[in-house]
Design a protein around this motif. Structure first.
Motif, PDB file in Angstrom:
ATOM      1  N   GLY A 188       0.822  -1.202   0.000  1.00 47.62           N
ATOM      2  CA  GLY A 188       0.000   0.000   0.000  1.00 47.62           C
ATOM      3  C   GLY A 188       0.863   1.262   0.000  1.00 47.62           C
ATOM      4  O   GLY A 188       2.087   1.187   0.156  1.00 47.62           O
ATOM      5  N   ILE A 189       0.222   2.400  -0.177  1.00 45.81           N
ATOM      6  CA  ILE A 189       0.930   3.681  -0.138  1.00 45.81           C
ATOM      7  C   ILE A 189       1.654   3.817   1.214  1.00 45.81           C
ATOM      8  O   ILE A 189       1.092   3.501   2.258  1.00 45.81           O
ATOM      9  CB  ILE A 189      -0.041   4.857  -0.374  1.00 45.81           C
ATOM     10  N   GLY A 190       2.910   4.227   1.146  1.00 43.29           N
ATOM     11  CA  GLY A 190       3.674   4.458   2.376  1.00 43.29           C
ATOM     12  C   GLY A 190       4.131   3.208   3.100  1.00 43.29           C
ATOM     13  O   GLY A 190       4.665   3.275   4.206  1.00 43.29           O
ATOM     14  N   SER A 191       3.949   2.025   2.457  1.00 46.89           N
ATOM     15  CA  SER A 191       4.385   0.788   3.115  1.00 46.89           C
ATOM     16  C   SER A 191       5.907   0.661   3.081  1.00 46.89           C
ATOM     17  O   SER A 191       6.495  -0.014   3.932  1.00 46.89           O
ATOM     18  CB  SER A 191       3.745  -0.426   2.439  1.00 46.89           C
ATOM     19  N   GLY A 192       6.524   1.327   2.085  1.00 46.17           N
ATOM     20  CA  GLY A 192       7.990   1.274   1.980  1.00 46.17           C
ATOM     21  C   GLY A 192       8.504   0.628   0.709  1.00 46.17           C
ATOM     22  O   GLY A 192       9.646   0.185   0.652  1.00 46.17           O
ATOM     23  N   LYS A 193       7.677   0.606  -0.352  1.00 41.23           N
ATOM     24  CA  LYS A 193       8.093  -0.029  -1.615  1.00 41.23           C
ATOM     25  C   LYS A 193       9.371   0.576  -2.180  1.00 41.23           C
ATOM     26  O   LYS A 193      10.293  -0.141  -2.557  1.00 41.23           O
ATOM     27  CB  LYS A 193       6.999   0.114  -2.685  1.00 41.23           C
ATOM     28  N   SER A 194       9.410   1.921  -2.259  1.00 41.94           N
ATOM     29  CA  SER A 194      10.587   2.575  -2.859  1.00 41.94           C
ATOM     30  C   SER A 194      11.822   2.311  -2.010  1.00 41.94           C
ATOM     31  O   SER A 194      12.908   2.059  -2.541  1.00 41.94           O
ATOM     32  CB  SER A 194      10.371   4.086  -2.978  1.00 41.94           C
ATOM     33  N   THR A 195      11.646   2.359  -0.706  1.00 38.86           N
ATOM     34  CA  THR A 195      12.756   2.124   0.225  1.00 38.86           C
ATOM     35  C   THR A 195      13.285   0.699   0.058  1.00 38.86           C
ATOM     36  O   THR A 195      14.495   0.475  -0.025  1.00 38.86           O
ATOM     37  CB  THR A 195      12.262   2.350   1.671  1.00 38.86           C
ATOM     38  N   ARG A 227       3.530   7.250   8.215  1.00 38.85           N
ATOM     39  CA  ARG A 227       4.704   7.437   7.340  1.00 38.85           C
ATOM     40  C   ARG A 227       4.332   8.224   6.085  1.00 38.85           C
ATOM     41  O   ARG A 227       5.105   9.050   5.622  1.00 38.85           O
ATOM     42  CB  ARG A 227       5.310   6.077   6.960  1.00 38.85           C
ATOM     43  N   ARG A 256       5.826  11.830   5.078  1.00 43.31           N
ATOM     44  CA  ARG A 256       6.561  11.975   3.817  1.00 43.31           C
ATOM     45  C   ARG A 256       5.943  13.045   2.937  1.00 43.31           C
ATOM     46  O   ARG A 256       6.635  13.876   2.374  1.00 43.31           O
ATOM     47  CB  ARG A 256       6.575  10.630   3.062  1.00 43.31           C
ATOM     48  N   ASN A 267       7.724  -4.524   7.182  1.00 41.50           N
ATOM     49  CA  ASN A 267       8.475  -3.266   7.275  1.00 41.50           C
ATOM     50  C   ASN A 267       8.011  -2.421   8.468  1.00 41.50           C
ATOM     51  O   ASN A 267       8.084  -1.201   8.442  1.00 41.50           O
ATOM     52  CB  ASN A 267       8.347  -2.484   5.961  1.00 41.50           C
ATOM     53  N   GLY A 305       9.414  -2.626  11.368  1.00 41.76           N
ATOM     54  CA  GLY A 305      10.576  -2.353  12.204  1.00 41.76           C
ATOM     55  C   GLY A 305      11.443  -1.252  11.624  1.00 41.76           C
ATOM     56  O   GLY A 305      10.988  -0.464  10.801  1.00 41.76           O
ATOM     57  N   ASP A 306      12.706  -1.212  12.065  1.00 43.61           N
ATOM     58  CA  ASP A 306      13.600  -0.157  11.576  1.00 43.61           C
ATOM     59  C   ASP A 306      14.234  -0.570  10.235  1.00 43.61           C
ATOM     60  O   ASP A 306      13.967  -1.651   9.701  1.00 43.61           O
ATOM     61  CB  ASP A 306      14.675   0.177  12.625  1.00 43.61           C
ATOM     62  N   HIS A 307      15.094   0.316   9.687  1.00 46.09           N
ATOM     63  CA  HIS A 307      15.699   0.049   8.387  1.00 46.09           C
ATOM     64  C   HIS A 307      16.563  -1.217   8.420  1.00 46.09           C
ATOM     65  O   HIS A 307      16.642  -1.948   7.445  1.00 46.09           O
ATOM     66  CB  HIS A 307      16.532   1.249   7.933  1.00 46.09           C
ATOM     67  N   MET A 336      14.461  -4.277   8.060  1.00 37.47           N
ATOM     68  CA  MET A 336      14.020  -4.372   6.661  1.00 37.47           C
ATOM     69  C   MET A 336      15.164  -4.935   5.804  1.00 37.47           C
ATOM     70  O   MET A 336      14.980  -5.864   5.015  1.00 37.47           O
ATOM     71  CB  MET A 336      13.596  -2.978   6.183  1.00 37.47           C
TER      72      MET A 336
HETATM   73  P1  ADP Z   1       6.056   3.673  -0.782  1.00 39.53           P
HETATM   74  O1  ADP Z   1       7.058   3.694  -1.919  1.00 39.53           O
HETATM   75  O2  ADP Z   1       5.500   2.300  -0.516  1.00 39.53           O
HETATM   76  O3  ADP Z   1       4.950   4.673  -0.886  1.00 39.53           O
HETATM   77  P2  ADP Z   1       8.293   4.726   0.784  1.00 39.53           P
HETATM   78  O4  ADP Z   1       9.395   3.772   0.456  1.00 39.53           O
HETATM   79  O5  ADP Z   1       8.330   6.072   0.157  1.00 39.53           O
HETATM   80  O6  ADP Z   1       6.855   4.027   0.567  1.00 39.53           O
HETATM   81  O7  ADP Z   1       8.249   4.853   2.382  1.00 39.53           O
HETATM   82  C1  ADP Z   1       7.309   5.748   3.006  1.00 39.53           C
HETATM   83  C2  ADP Z   1       8.040   6.587   4.052  1.00 39.53           C
HETATM   84  O8  ADP Z   1       8.390   5.738   5.141  1.00 39.53           O
HETATM   85  C3  ADP Z   1       9.306   7.211   3.538  1.00 39.53           C
HETATM   86  O9  ADP Z   1       9.437   8.498   4.092  1.00 39.53           O
HETATM   87  C4  ADP Z   1      10.405   6.263   4.052  1.00 39.53           C
HETATM   88  O10 ADP Z   1      11.622   6.929   4.277  1.00 39.53           O
HETATM   89  C5  ADP Z   1       9.801   5.766   5.373  1.00 39.53           C
HETATM   90  N1  ADP Z   1      10.215   4.389   5.696  1.00 39.53           N
HETATM   91  C6  ADP Z   1      10.218   3.314   4.880  1.00 39.53           C
HETATM   92  N2  ADP Z   1      10.657   2.211   5.525  1.00 39.53           N
HETATM   93  C7  ADP Z   1      10.921   2.599   6.800  1.00 39.53           C
HETATM   94  C8  ADP Z   1      11.405   1.918   7.978  1.00 39.53           C
HETATM   95  N3  ADP Z   1      11.670   0.602   7.993  1.00 39.53           N
HETATM   96  N4  ADP Z   1      11.572   2.659   9.115  1.00 39.53           N
HETATM   97  C9  ADP Z   1      11.273   3.973   9.121  1.00 39.53           C
HETATM   98  N5  ADP Z   1      10.815   4.677   8.067  1.00 39.53           N
HETATM   99  C10 ADP Z   1      10.639   4.001   6.911  1.00 39.53           C
END
Ligand code: ADP
Length: 200
Positions: free
Chosen positions: A8-15, A141, A145, A176, A178-180, A183
């Motif tokens: 979903g949005i903000g789940s951390g896909k790009s990260t 998140r 963002r 995701n 937990g912390d980076h 992940m």
């Molecule tokens: P998506 O691409 O799914 O919309 P993002 O990768 O942009 O999500 O992540 C959403 C926000 O959460 C960003 O600001 C990112 O830096 C933060 N984030 C992602 N993973 C983590 C994590 N494990 N811990 C803390 N913040 C995170």
């Protein structure tokens, strides 16, 4: 091998995609491709202009996304029409990008897409990995963002699959919440798994 990466949005896909890239994977982002196919000069933009008129086109000829969004959020029929025009083009362009990336030597390619299952793009992938977080974290998140309101995030969530529906279709899951570091540990394990699958 093509791995669909969704959530979903903000789940951390790009990260997560960037984490895989540090290990050598290549990736293509369906959102980028969705923007590409409506650039000035593209047939999809012309079709949109012919249907909705100048109200959806900026002075400089680019698509006025906010105006188009306002129309399709109100009217499901217009939304279906838009998808019938854009989805085949996105699919075609994704296939071109994926074919190009395959020649560049990465062990596997990620197709990063928020609507992997909703759009049928999952038909293009060998496996699907879902980035999963509880909804409260997804909201906080995303708000942090993008600086958007909770109700705006809820409107986007309403157009996406529920967490349960997405997880039901996953081959692999990255938690995701937990912390980076947590992940990254999961990404390293999956990267090893995908490389192993290639050798089997
Ligand atoms: P998506 O691409 O799914 O919309 P993002 O990768 O942009 O999500 O992540 C959403 C926000 O959460 C960003 O600001 C990112 O830096 C933060 N984030 C992602 N993973 C983590 C994590 N494990 N811990 C803390 N913040 C995170």
């Amino acid at each position: 091998m093509i791995i669909g990466l969704t959530g979903g949005i903000g789940s951390g896909k790009s990260t997560v995609a960037r984490a895989f890239e540090t290990l050598g994977a290549a990736s293509v982002d369906a959102d980028d491709v969705a923007r590409e196919i409506v650039l000035p000069g593209e047939p999809a933009l012309l079709a949109i202009k012919n249907r909705f008129g100048d109200q959806v086109i900026h002075q400089d000829g680019t698509l006025n996304r906010a105006a188009l969004r306002a129309i399709i959020f109100k009217d499901p029929e217009q939304r279906r029409w838009l998808e019938s025009v854009t989805h085949p083009k996105i699919r075609e362009r994704l296939l071109q990008h994926l074919a190009q990336l395959k020649t560049q030597g990465a062990p596997y390619v990620l197709l990063v897409s928020p609507l992997l299952f909703e759009s049928g793009q999952n038909a293009l992938v060998n496996r699907a990995v879902v980035v999963d977080v509880p909804q409260a974290l997804q909201l906080s998140r995303t708000q942090q963002r993008d600086g958007v309101s909770e109700s705006q995030v809820h409107a986007i969530l309403a157009a996406q699959l529920s967490r349960e529906q997405r997880l039901a279709q996953a081959d692999d899951v990255i938690d995701n919440s937990g912390d980076h570091r947590s992940m990254m540990e999961q990404v390293v394990r999956l990267d090893q798994r995908y490389r192993q699958l290639l050798n089997d």
